[in-house]
Design a protein around this motif. Structure first.
Motif, mmCIF file in Angstrom:
data_model
loop_
_atom_site.group_PDB
_atom_site.id
_atom_site.type_symbol
_atom_site.label_atom_id
_atom_site.label_comp_id
_atom_site.label_asym_id
_atom_site.label_seq_id
_atom_site.Cartn_x
_atom_site.Cartn_y
_atom_site.Cartn_z
ATOM 1 N N PHE A 220 -6.156 0.014 0.301
ATOM 2 C CA PHE A 220 -5.433 1.218 -0.095
ATOM 3 C C PHE A 220 -6.409 2.306 -0.521
ATOM 4 C CE2 PHE A 220 -3.249 3.934 -3.118
ATOM 5 C CZ PHE A 220 -2.014 4.161 -2.523
ATOM 6 N N ALA A 221 -7.400 1.923 -1.331
ATOM 7 C CA ALA A 221 -8.388 2.904 -1.787
ATOM 8 C C ALA A 221 -9.162 3.485 -0.612
ATOM 9 C CB ALA A 221 -9.336 2.247 -2.781
ATOM 10 N N THR A 222 -9.481 2.667 0.394
ATOM 11 C CA THR A 222 -10.186 3.148 1.579
ATOM 12 C C THR A 222 -9.336 4.125 2.368
ATOM 13 O OG1 THR A 222 -11.430 1.074 1.723
ATOM 14 C CG2 THR A 222 -11.320 2.430 3.709
ATOM 15 N N ASP A 223 -8.026 3.826 2.495
ATOM 16 C CA ASP A 223 -7.124 4.724 3.227
ATOM 17 C C ASP A 223 -7.124 6.123 2.638
ATOM 18 O OD1 ASP A 223 -6.405 2.754 5.005
ATOM 19 O OD2 ASP A 223 -4.505 2.250 4.008
ATOM 20 N N PHE A 224 -7.219 6.216 1.296
ATOM 21 C CA PHE A 224 -7.124 7.516 0.636
ATOM 22 C C PHE A 224 -8.460 7.961 0.031
ATOM 23 C CE2 PHE A 224 -2.710 6.165 0.767
ATOM 24 C CZ PHE A 224 -2.061 7.338 1.116
ATOM 25 N N ALA A 225 -9.554 7.414 0.550
ATOM 26 C CA ALA A 225 -10.868 7.758 -0.006
ATOM 27 C C ALA A 225 -11.156 9.255 0.077
ATOM 28 C CB ALA A 225 -11.952 6.967 0.721
ATOM 29 N N ALA A 226 -10.657 9.910 1.127
ATOM 30 C CA ALA A 226 -10.929 11.337 1.314
ATOM 31 C C ALA A 226 -9.830 12.226 0.740
ATOM 32 C CB ALA A 226 -11.110 11.634 2.803
ATOM 33 N N ASP A 227 -8.861 11.641 0.065
ATOM 34 C CA ASP A 227 -7.725 12.407 -0.468
ATOM 35 C C ASP A 227 -7.861 12.492 -1.979
ATOM 36 O OD1 ASP A 227 -5.282 13.487 -1.195
ATOM 37 O OD2 ASP A 227 -4.153 12.369 0.315
ATOM 38 N N ALA A 228 -8.143 13.677 -2.477
ATOM 39 C CA ALA A 228 -8.361 13.864 -3.920
ATOM 40 C C ALA A 228 -7.080 13.700 -4.723
ATOM 41 C CB ALA A 228 -8.958 15.249 -4.179
ATOM 42 N N ARG A 229 -5.937 13.661 -4.061
ATOM 43 C CA ARG A 229 -4.668 13.545 -4.782
ATOM 44 C C ARG A 229 -4.370 12.120 -5.225
ATOM 45 N NH1 ARG A 229 -0.537 15.322 -0.372
ATOM 46 N NH2 ARG A 229 -1.748 13.678 0.640
ATOM 47 N N VAL A 278 2.505 11.739 -0.461
ATOM 48 C CA VAL A 278 1.576 10.602 -0.436
ATOM 49 C C VAL A 278 2.273 9.351 0.107
ATOM 50 C CG1 VAL A 278 0.269 9.015 -1.906
ATOM 51 C CG2 VAL A 278 0.081 11.489 -2.253
ATOM 52 N N MET A 279 3.509 9.108 -0.316
ATOM 53 C CA MET A 279 4.238 7.949 0.182
ATOM 54 C C MET A 279 4.502 8.075 1.685
ATOM 55 S SD MET A 279 4.497 5.814 -2.286
ATOM 56 C CE MET A 279 5.580 4.651 -1.464
ATOM 57 N N LEU A 280 4.816 9.282 2.150
ATOM 58 C CA LEU A 280 5.051 9.488 3.578
ATOM 59 C C LEU A 280 3.757 9.339 4.367
ATOM 60 C CD1 LEU A 280 7.588 12.431 3.339
ATOM 61 C CD2 LEU A 280 8.061 10.134 4.162
ATOM 62 N N ASP A 281 2.633 9.733 3.773
ATOM 63 C CA ASP A 281 1.333 9.494 4.409
ATOM 64 C C ASP A 281 1.111 7.992 4.629
ATOM 65 O OD1 ASP A 281 0.288 11.950 4.940
ATOM 66 O OD2 ASP A 281 -0.772 12.162 3.038
ATOM 67 N N GLN A 282 1.486 7.199 3.638
ATOM 68 C CA GLN A 282 1.339 5.751 3.779
ATOM 69 C C GLN A 282 2.187 5.228 4.936
ATOM 70 O OE1 GLN A 282 1.864 3.671 -0.043
ATOM 71 N NE2 GLN A 282 1.397 5.592 -1.078
ATOM 72 N N SER A 287 0.355 3.237 7.903
ATOM 73 C CA SER A 287 1.173 2.039 8.168
ATOM 74 C C SER A 287 0.875 0.927 7.174
ATOM 75 C CB SER A 287 0.957 1.531 9.607
ATOM 76 O OG SER A 287 1.391 2.476 10.539
ATOM 77 N N PHE A 288 0.525 1.297 5.963
ATOM 78 C CA PHE A 288 0.226 0.345 4.889
ATOM 79 C C PHE A 288 0.777 0.965 3.618
ATOM 80 C CE2 PHE A 288 -2.826 -1.842 1.924
ATOM 81 C CZ PHE A 288 -2.400 -3.139 2.208
ATOM 82 N N VAL A 289 1.897 0.414 3.127
ATOM 83 C CA VAL A 289 2.709 1.119 2.145
ATOM 84 C C VAL A 289 2.841 0.309 0.865
ATOM 85 C CG1 VAL A 289 4.928 2.263 1.760
ATOM 86 C CG2 VAL A 289 4.020 2.073 4.079
ATOM 87 N N HIS A 290 2.662 0.970 -0.267
ATOM 88 C CA HIS A 290 2.926 0.359 -1.571
ATOM 89 C C HIS A 290 4.439 0.179 -1.671
ATOM 90 C CE1 HIS A 290 3.035 -0.456 -5.824
ATOM 91 N NE2 HIS A 290 1.721 -0.278 -5.960
ATOM 92 N N GLU A 440 10.432 16.560 6.902
ATOM 93 C CA GLU A 440 10.509 17.353 8.133
ATOM 94 C C GLU A 440 9.176 17.482 8.869
ATOM 95 O OE1 GLU A 440 12.360 21.550 9.754
ATOM 96 O OE2 GLU A 440 12.273 21.165 7.609
ATOM 97 N N PRO A 441 8.066 17.852 8.205
ATOM 98 C CA PRO A 441 6.816 17.995 8.968
ATOM 99 C C PRO A 441 6.332 16.680 9.577
ATOM 100 C CG PRO A 441 6.425 18.248 6.603
ATOM 101 C CD PRO A 441 7.889 18.288 6.805
ATOM 102 N N TYR A 442 6.575 15.550 8.896
ATOM 103 C CA TYR A 442 6.156 14.253 9.455
ATOM 104 C C TYR A 442 6.997 13.894 10.677
ATOM 105 C CZ TYR A 442 3.476 13.575 5.166
ATOM 106 O OH TYR A 442 2.578 13.713 4.143
ATOM 107 N N ALA A 443 8.317 14.123 10.567
ATOM 108 C CA ALA A 443 9.178 13.823 11.706
ATOM 109 C C ALA A 443 8.855 14.719 12.893
ATOM 110 C CB ALA A 443 10.641 13.986 11.304
#
Length: 558
Positions: A220-229, A278-282, A287-290, A440-443
């Motif tokens: 999970f940390a690797t997936d969001f390593a570049a995301d400061a949020r 962030v949840m929609l990004d997952q 494709s790896f969701v908390h 909407e933007p993800y869909a």
């Protein structure tokens, strides 16, 4: 694994509860309708289901261990359980009294292979949280470990002593209950109970393996390593085993604490928007969701520069979308884009939602109604639809789904759980929050990315249709030739089977009427001739048994 008397008592307790529930369901859902008392069963069903859910809730709280997880798992099974049960179990909390610290210390020292004072500089005996499978304590690393890891304060999760045996006993009982369920036709036709238990067992085995949770935290940390949020705790591998997990202490403002957020100068509405994104990004990107994003597992961490980030903890329950479900979701998107109800059913079968015994005609009708009412609307238009209309349609659609043998794969259910918790949390943070805005933007991106494949599929379908039309004249000529020669035959075996069923039902109906007549006659004879009355009432049991359980002879064939 040898069972102690306590384990055997636990096993029998679970089986007794299940046996009682099966007898109740058998009597009200099978016996009473067959003797003309279906209205009694229908009228009392809601109350019975509610009482059953409350009894299970009390059992889960009393036994603890895996049974609380079972209750939480059942609360998400809207596909196979009545809403009265799922609603009652929805707020079943995984909180139990803490284990004695001496027992926790002994378990941790056995796992780490050293006394706690050698492993940690300090170790708080009062747990931060206690759950059915383990509990968490605050600690500080030794000077050497702190220098190696760059960490100081940590959270140490320790499994409850003997939890492996308890999990094994509970799963053995659940597997036996599942085998019982498969012998009940009304249950087996709608639910693959053994498959449900095995999916649940796999999830539980992953959750009690802390090395698996540690690996999930790092992924999970690797997936969001570049995301400061987004942030996640670092794993202290030197102090982690299968039963002990040591993580960086990232405790901060609880995401649901709106007063503390405002006091820190953080807008809860902004937190809601970022959390949803962030949840929609997952879901859409990684494709790896908390799968358990409840308030206790998410903190809002203020940063020195005045900004903040979301910090996730507890990675024991993660939803990874498999290739099969991902391909089915792609098929689903194409079907929705083309307003193709049959295509949606095909996608559901590809995902594994529909069991082989499903009669899809009613579902196809419901989907056609869905497209007819809402199919042409964009996200902004859907947002403006009267919520009462959506709620009414959702209730009717839910009844249709629950009437079918529909069963969601565990991974898909975890995904749906994550989305549901996200929507609820965001609405609590911002009452004006609308889930359509971040979706909407993800869909739109998903549809744009799939447009090339969508055109390929449309082209393939068009070629298939042209091929069928090209072969149609030759096939019609063949049928006409066979009709002229007298060699055309028809398979009416399915019709014969239906006639057999009708005749068998008729036999049972006659037995039921005979039972009623003999019973009433016996009651009437009790006053003038009690002996004959009692005898007639006793004999009436024979047609009753035939009406309920008899094996009827097959209809005569000509």
């Amino acid at each position: 694994m040898q069972q102690t008397p306590q384990h055997r008592a636990r096993y029998r307790c679970i089986l007794r509860f299940a046996a009682r529930a099966f007898v109740q369901i058998w009597w009200f859902e099978l016996v009473l309708p067959r003797v003309g008392l279906a209205r009694v069963a229908d009228r009392t069903r809601e109350g019975r289901m509610l009482r059953l859910a409350r009894r299970f809730r009390a059992l889960a709280v009393d036994l603890g261990g895996l049974m609380i997880k079972v209750g939480q798992f059942m609360s998400s099974r809207l596909d196979v359980l009545p809403p009265e049960i799922t609603a009652e179990l929805a707020d079943l909390q995984d909180e139990v009294p803490a284990e004695m610290f001496d027992d926790i210390r002994a378990a941790a020292e056995a796992e780490l292979g050293m006394p706690l004072p050698h492993a940690f500089a300090t170790f708080d005996p009062v747990p931060v949280a206690a759950a059915s499978l383990g509990q968490a304590h605050r600690a500080t690393l030794s000077a050497i470990d702190a220098a190696d890891t760059g960490l100081d304060r940590v959270i140490v999760k320790v499994q409850r002593p003997g939890i492996d045996r308890i999990v094994a006993v509970d799963l053995a009982a659940l597997r036996r209950v599942a085998r019982w369920a498969q012998r009940v036709r009304i249950v087996a036709s709608r639910v693959d109970a053994p498959a449900l238990v095995e999916e649940f067992a796999q999830t539980c085995q992953e959750e009690i393996d802390y090395l698996h949770e540690a690996a999930s935290a790092e992924r999970f940390a690797t997936d969001f390593a570049a995301d400061a949020r987004v942030g996640a705790p670092a794993v202290v591998w030197e102090r982690s085993t299968r039963r002990v997990l040591t993580l960086e202490d990232v405790t901060a403002i609880k995401i649901s604490d709106t007063a503390a957020l405002r006091a820190a100068g953080i807008d809860p509405a902004e937190v809601a928007q970022v959390f949803a994104q962030v949840m929609l990004d997952q879901v859409f990107t990684h494709s790896f969701v908390h799968a358990d994003p409840h308030p206790g597992n998410i903190f809002v961490t203020p940063l020195p520069d005045g900004s903040w980030r979301l910090t996730f903890i507890d990675f024991g329950m993660m939803a990874e979308v498999p290739d099969g479900i991902r391909a089915g979701l792609r098929t689903l998107v194409i079907a929705v884009a083309g307003r193709d109800s049959r295509g949606m059913i095909a996608a559901a079968q590809q995902i594994g939602v529909l069991l082989p015994s499903t009669n899809t005609a009613e579902l196809e009708r419901a989907l056609s109604m869905l497209f007819a009412r809402f199919g042409g609307m964009g996200f902004n238009e859907l947002r403006d639809v009267d919520p009462r209309e959506l709620q009414k349609f959702g209730m009717e659609f839910g009844e249709t789904v629950r009437s079918l043998p529909v069963q969601f794969p565990e991974k898909l259910l975890l995904l749906l759980r994550a989305v549901s918790l996200t929507s609820g949390m965001c609405s609590a943070l911002d009452p004006a929050f609308n889930i359509w805005e971040p979706v909407e933007p993800y869909a739109t991106k998903l549809l744009r990315d799939e447009s090339g494949n969508f055109m390929q599929d449309l082209g393939a379908q068009a070629m298939s249709n042209m091929s069928s039309m090209w072969r149609l004249p030759a096939r019609v000529d063949g049928v006409l030739d066979r009709l002229d020669s007298g060699s055309l035959t028809f398979d009416i075996s399915s019709l014969e089977l239906r006639l057999d069923r009708i005749i068998r039902v008729a036999y049972r109906a006659v037995s039921a009427v005979l039972f009623g007549g003999m019973l009433i006659g016996g009651v009437l004879l009790l006053e003038p001739a009690s002996g004959w009355g009692v005898a007639l009432m006793c004999v009436s049991v024979l047609p009753l048994l035939h009406a309920l359980f008899g094996r009827e002879r097959r209809a005569p064939r000509s």
